[in-house]
Write a protein that holds these residues in place. Structure first.
Motif, short mmCIF file in Angstrom:
data_model
loop_
_atom_site.label_atom_id
_atom_site.label_comp_id
_atom_site.label_asym_id
_atom_site.label_seq_id
_atom_site.Cartn_x
_atom_site.Cartn_y
_atom_site.Cartn_z
N LYS A 90 0.88 -0.99 -0.03
CA LYS A 90 0.17 -0.04 -0.03
C LYS A 90 0.90 1.20 0.03
O LYS A 90 2.15 1.24 0.04
N GLN A 139 -2.17 -0.47 -3.56
CA GLN A 139 -3.24 -0.01 -3.11
C GLN A 139 -3.21 1.26 -2.24
O GLN A 139 -2.28 1.21 -1.10
N CYS A 184 -8.10 0.92 -0.62
CA CYS A 184 -8.51 0.30 0.72
C CYS A 184 -9.49 1.14 1.23
O CYS A 184 -9.24 2.59 0.98
N GLN A 220 -10.04 -3.25 -0.72
CA GLN A 220 -9.61 -4.00 0.64
C GLN A 220 -10.39 -3.26 1.65
O GLN A 220 -10.03 -1.92 1.93
#
Length: 334
Positions: A83, A138, A170, A190
């Motif tokens: 991420k 992400q 996310c 997510q």
């Protein structure tokens, strides 16, 4: 192990994905590096080919552990998800919260996903992960100070450069996910999802099903709450983020344990744990592609991976959900 394709890709992800937050120690009362590496490798030996991490987890520690754990595994045999957008070394963007790093030093966390920050974070992650590309990159949390277009276009550029294969988000709601998809092919979201946190079912799940987006469910065991191992009066280690979370109040632990006792006969009949039953229920819900399961040692990792050796019948799933519908937890200020 069972596998499901990440929407719109050729990536076959293990339905049990290794969640590496706890492996980084941060906010979990510490961890042993060797135990975390052993956990990842034990998972891989049982078919878990997908690992989700982030720079913020231990301020680089989790990514370093993942990089060490997969070193020597053919790169195309493991999918690395990480991420961007949470900085502890730059006071810019949305202030998130104060914390302490693994050495006890006070730090401030900011949600920031500006273009230049994403480029820097990607390079740092590639170095820590010991790889030259990230399978799924992400944004960690929405950043209200940066246009979604700027963040997504930066990731699109990283995809063009070959440093990232696919873009994900996310903690986005349906509207944010729709906007982000205007600028890059966002294939997944997510989000937190568990037996006791089902808010995404109202809007996000239908949107993702209709628009062919994968949902990666994190904290399916609600950070240990649904394992049956926590009783009223449970004492957390110093630095454990769960200590002041309302889910873990004595009254909620009491109510959760009553619920778990009701569904335990199903687990017992299959010779599985409540944790494994929880993972099976999660993976059976509409729209859920994979479930992220954290582990801080090999034993926990093996138990998570072996959950899919069992299966729940439609009647058993309906029974568990019916019991859930009767469960009411005490929320703050109630």
């Amino acid at each position: 192990m069972q596998y499901r394709k990440l929407a719109g890709t050729e990536l076959d992800l293990s339905v049990i994905t290794f969640g590496a937050w706890a492996a980084g120690g941060w906010m979990w009362g510490g961890t042993e590096r060797k135990d975390a590496i052993d956990a990842i490798r034990a998972s891989y030996d049982l078919g878990v080919n997908t690992i989700d991490t982030a720079p913020i987890y231990g301020q680089g520690t989790s990514e370093e552990i993942v990089g060490e754990a997969v070193d020597g595994i053919p790169r195309d045999k493991v999918f690395i998800l990480t991420k961007y957008g949470m900085r502890w070394d730059l006071a810019k963007g949305d202030f998130a919260f104060r914390s302490n790093d693994n050495s006890g030093r006070a730090i401030e966390i900011y949600k920031y996903a500006g273009r230049e920050s994403i480029v820097k974070e990607c390079e740092d992650s590639l170095r820590r992960l010991r790889t030259d590309y990230i399978d799924l990159y992400q944004i960690h949390w929405p950043d209200s100070t940066t246009p979604i277009q700027e963040s997504m276009e930066a990731v699109a550029q990283l995809i063009q450069q070959g440093k990232v294969r696919y873009a994900g988000v996310c903690n986005y709601n349906a509207a944010q996910l729709a906007e982000a998809s205007n600028y890059v092919d966002v294939i997944s979201n997510q989000v937190p999802y568990s037996m006791v946190k089902r808010g995404i079912e109202a809007e996000l799940v239908p949107y993702c099903i209709e628009n062919d987006k994968s949902i990666l469910a994190y904290s399916p065991m609600e950070r240990g709450l649904l394992t049956g191992k926590m009783k009223p009066g449970h004492t957390f280690a110093a630095g454990d983020h769960r200590a002041n979370n309302y889910f873990f109040s004595a009254e909620n632990l009491r109510r959760i344990n009553i619920f778990l006792e009701k569904i335990k006969p199903i687990a017992d009949s299959k010779e599985i744990s409540l944790s494994q039953l929880t993972l099976l229920w999660t993976l059976a819900q509409p729209g859920i592609t994979v479930a992220l399961a954290g582990a801080r040692n090999a034993e926990q990792a093996v138990q998570n991976a072996k959950a899919i050796d069992a299966a729940l019948s439609p009647d058993e799933l309906a029974f568990v959900t019916a019991q859930l519908d009767q469960l009411a937890l005490v929320k703050p200020n109630e």
